[in-house]
Write an enzyme that holds these catalytic residues in place. Sequence first.
Site, mmCIF file in Angstrom:
data_model
loop_
_atom_site.group_PDB
_atom_site.id
_atom_site.type_symbol
_atom_site.label_atom_id
_atom_site.label_comp_id
_atom_site.label_asym_id
_atom_site.label_seq_id
_atom_site.Cartn_x
_atom_site.Cartn_y
_atom_site.Cartn_z
ATOM 1 N N LEU B 15 0.826 -1.077 0.059
ATOM 2 C CA LEU B 15 -0.036 -0.002 0.056
ATOM 3 C C LEU B 15 0.965 1.331 0.119
ATOM 4 O O LEU B 15 0.575 2.263 -0.761
ATOM 5 C CB LEU B 15 -0.792 -0.002 0.979
ATOM 6 N N ALA B 16 1.973 1.311 0.780
ATOM 7 C CA ALA B 16 2.626 2.643 0.990
ATOM 8 C C ALA B 16 3.480 2.878 -0.329
ATOM 9 O O ALA B 16 3.336 3.978 -0.791
ATOM 10 C CB ALA B 16 3.692 2.529 1.973
ATOM 11 N N HIS B 43 1.801 -7.954 1.753
ATOM 12 C CA HIS B 43 1.309 -8.173 3.350
ATOM 13 C C HIS B 43 0.295 -7.147 3.501
ATOM 14 O O HIS B 43 -0.399 -7.509 4.414
ATOM 15 C CB HIS B 43 2.329 -8.310 4.198
ATOM 16 N N GLY B 49 -8.626 -5.422 10.142
ATOM 17 C CA GLY B 49 -9.799 -4.867 10.949
ATOM 18 C C GLY B 49 -10.139 -3.390 10.410
ATOM 19 O O GLY B 49 -11.282 -3.112 10.640
ATOM 20 N N GLY B 50 -9.002 -2.645 10.113
ATOM 21 C CA GLY B 50 -9.502 -1.162 9.563
ATOM 22 C C GLY B 50 -8.619 -0.166 9.519
ATOM 23 O O GLY B 50 -7.274 -0.349 9.963
ATOM 24 N N PHE B 141 -11.786 -0.129 18.434
ATOM 25 C CA PHE B 141 -10.249 -0.758 18.264
ATOM 26 C C PHE B 141 -9.744 -0.540 19.760
ATOM 27 O O PHE B 141 -10.187 0.269 20.523
ATOM 28 C CB PHE B 141 -9.296 -0.265 17.211
ATOM 29 N N GLN B 255 6.169 -4.751 18.103
ATOM 30 C CA GLN B 255 4.998 -4.943 18.762
ATOM 31 C C GLN B 255 4.484 -6.197 18.735
ATOM 32 O O GLN B 255 4.633 -7.072 17.786
ATOM 33 C CB GLN B 255 4.076 -4.201 17.803
ATOM 34 N N HIS B 257 1.165 -8.663 18.944
ATOM 35 C CA HIS B 257 -0.345 -8.524 18.597
ATOM 36 C C HIS B 257 -0.731 -9.753 19.727
ATOM 37 O O HIS B 257 -0.473 -10.682 19.665
ATOM 38 C CB HIS B 257 -0.808 -8.953 17.356
ATOM 39 N N LEU B 267 -2.956 -14.306 12.136
ATOM 40 C CA LEU B 267 -3.768 -12.996 13.016
ATOM 41 C C LEU B 267 -5.150 -13.310 12.919
ATOM 42 O O LEU B 267 -5.770 -13.471 11.924
ATOM 43 C CB LEU B 267 -3.224 -11.512 12.401
ATOM 44 N N GLU B 270 -7.928 -7.481 15.445
ATOM 45 C CA GLU B 270 -8.472 -6.535 16.711
ATOM 46 C C GLU B 270 -10.064 -6.209 16.881
ATOM 47 O O GLU B 270 -10.482 -6.081 17.784
ATOM 48 C CB GLU B 270 -7.652 -5.337 17.058
ATOM 49 N N ARG B 301 -2.304 -2.720 22.525
ATOM 50 C CA ARG B 301 -1.988 -4.036 21.981
ATOM 51 C C ARG B 301 -0.597 -4.278 23.196
ATOM 52 O O ARG B 301 -0.778 -5.602 23.483
ATOM 53 C CB ARG B 301 -1.184 -3.984 20.512
ATOM 54 N N HIS B 369 4.199 -8.952 15.833
ATOM 55 C CA HIS B 369 3.104 -8.338 14.545
ATOM 56 C C HIS B 369 3.514 -7.193 13.877
ATOM 57 O O HIS B 369 3.318 -7.181 12.467
ATOM 58 C CB HIS B 369 1.876 -8.046 15.450
ATOM 59 N N GLU B 394 5.349 0.908 6.850
ATOM 60 C CA GLU B 394 6.092 -0.053 8.014
ATOM 61 C C GLU B 394 7.570 -0.027 7.982
ATOM 62 O O GLU B 394 8.070 -0.030 8.978
ATOM 63 C CB GLU B 394 5.439 -1.362 8.220
ATOM 64 N N ARG B 405 2.273 0.987 18.104
ATOM 65 C CA ARG B 405 1.380 1.559 17.299
ATOM 66 C C ARG B 405 -0.092 1.277 17.749
ATOM 67 O O ARG B 405 -0.506 -0.003 17.999
ATOM 68 C CB ARG B 405 1.706 0.791 16.102
#
Lengths: 246, 606
Positions: B15-16, B43, B49-50, B141, B255, B257, B267, B270, B301, B369, B394, B405
């Site tokens: 995405l980035a 990935h 979740g959103g 969340f 992190q 999760h 996963l 959340e 988290r 995570h 990321e 995060r």
Amino acid sequence: MSRGLRFNVFRYNPEDGDSVPHSDTFFLDETQSMSLFIALTRIREDQDSSLQFDFCCRAGICGACAMMINGRPGLACHTLTKDLPNEITLLPLPTFKLIGDLSVDSGTWFRSTHEKLESWIHTDKIFNPQAEEERMDNALAEDIYELERCIECGCCTAGCGTVNMREDFMGAVALNRIARFMLDPRDERSEREYFEVVGTDEGIFGCMGLTGCEDVCPKHLPLQKQLGVLRRKMAWSAVKHWFRFR
Amino acid sequence: METVYTDLLCIGAGLAGERVAIQVASAGFQAICLSIVPPRRSHSAAAQGGMQAALGNCVMGKGDSADIHFEDTVRGSDWGCDQAVARLFVERAPEAVREMAFWGIPWNRVVAGKSTYFMGGKQYDKVEDRQKEGLITARAFGGIAQWRTCYTADGTGHTLLYTVDNKLVELGVTVHDRTEAVSLIHDGETCIGAVARCLKTGGLRAYLARATLIATGGYGRIYRETTNALINDGGGAIIALDTGIIPLGNPEAIQFHPTGIVPTNILVTEGCRGDGGTLLDVNEERFMLEYEPEKAELASRDVVSRWMIHHIRRGLGVKSSYGDHLWLDIRHLGPQHIKTKLREVEAICNNFLGVDPVTKLIPVRPAQHYTMAGVRTNKDGAVYGLAGLFAAGEAACWDLHGFNRLGGNSLAETVVAGKMVGEKIAEFLQGHEVHFSTAVIRDRVARDREKIDRVISGKDGHENVYDIRNAMQDELMERVGIFRNGTELQQAVDNLQGLYERAKKVGLRSNGVGANPELALAIRIRGMVKLAICTAYAALHRTESRGCHAREDFEARNDRDWLSRTLATWKEGDHLPTLNYEPATKVEELPPGLRGYGASKIIGGN
């Protein structure tokens, strides 16, 4: 006492002049909750480190690991060995170019499909960062999401009788994608414009209705229903067009 | 040797990377994306979740604002983030969600009228405003004051990635998939592209670019138990660290999760807890209320993961052949909710566990995570140390997340930072010309080729690459996990240094011809061990507890001495990274204070 599993795996490395297509046999003791991801990883790390296959998310959502599993296309990561007989035969997906062993070049195939379909929202509007979003009925959003869930693994393509006979047939994955945009009011393409894309023998009229696509879809998408709807719409569009030009 | 020239080289097409490429291509420049997998398999697709954005459309998010989102983010980060970045981000997140709607995301929408929701296992009523009918809705969340997480069922990352990739195709941006960058080409001051290996043929290519972007995602695969995809092995961070110039920001900030499923660590979102799911122990009783009376399962988290491990250590975990775990209970949400809003969770549980979450409990345990750690950039996304190099998502330490995060802030970061960094790169390209030194390029390619030849021929030794990777993953898991202490961390650093020496002696067992998977890992393994050492070494030196970094021997957050960001560089020939520090934030809109959840031992600042 765990089962002994016998894997017959297709082998060929096109980059290696000494390689010829053949099958290799590997043996593994089955362990609890063993998936084909675990099995193939173990084979690569312990028995033959040149073995090529594609796993990415290993969670059934990215679509990378589709292959022929005892003659049927499926996602290897969520196929458990307990659901298979002692002897497991693995082949790469047909209809895609082979990279090596069980790995195929689905990326090139899908990119060209997206280009052919123009698989994006067609609109004359310009995004206004200050404006509130356009409203949409939640039920419609959920209907679009239902078709958007396709992970482009290629199972339906490999399982399609027409694609296996005719390279130029788009297959269910492409037709489902178009159905998704037809459902979406944000896409301003007319029925006629969609017809230009899929109203052909390479598109919806090439489908022989064998339903292989839906049978093997790992996401259980309602492909046959979508193809039916699309066929009726496109046929009707053809009829209307025919009368207009008489 | 094939050489490709472009204005912008995007290393990574999740995405980035794609969002940056779109922005730059829209400004009239040529962009090429490299991706080790077809871009839609990135990935990013796994995010369920959103994404957070303060739209305030749903009734439980009424009155939400960028200011509240800002405070949640800074608290979540345990005051480790750059507050100027957090401010920029929260202000532009709503626009990003709406732009994604414009491009075709089927966001779930507000349905007016009465409906029910669950919180902490209990059912409540809510009434959605008729005025807001059809606008983008949101769910709860962890660590947030308002329902702010916009979603498409539990396939948000999937719909975002497909939509952004559609846009990329529309703009005609070229993607070279199955291509892995193996080094950055630079002269010590300016980055001019990368050397990459084709994962279809095994051949090397040189990419020359006026600007280069690292957007390769996180590197959870240095840990044994991670929710991350197999491709998250730190490619971008490795080639940055290999320059000897570029620092990793906060490599100790990793992190975990709370809800990876046992045993595969896949996963489950959340959103399960956001939608009212609860965590249960061996007695099938809720335990989070005991530790966090206010937020319970919806603390951040890092906090929830710690209490879960604490509870297991008290002997209240569920025994299994894969070690102790806890339960996630979503049964009370009912089949209708699970089959529409949590359908990926339903599929994962059925396919991988043989457990139907509508009627049965889900076995869960914290798993690695997310890497808040990453290639350090300034707020424009420009990487420290080399001109012409940028990073986003990321892979970057931008630094929005500090030491923890918040769920829903990473998907948001990819598209918000993607757009903003894309704008900055377009500005940069307007006035920036580079000289491509053929000597620099030739030298870089020759060194990469020699390294590969040595690994194939076994000239340096015959160490098994899988053994080294597995030992590294075990080391981090056992000694650099959720709870850390000086003795164990020192042991980890020592052991990892031993592995680093072995990693230099890797030799292949196969012939290395073509798209050979053993070779791909062998090229990367030294860099992966370096990342592991940076993680352990920076954790050893941070003698406090902050966010995800929990030291048993330094339990307090120490704002007096450690309101800082670690910067780790690795000079050529060294056996350890060099650690430097900079202030966590120059702008202090929200002074350090209590988070509102988690332990509250704080050594004060000035």
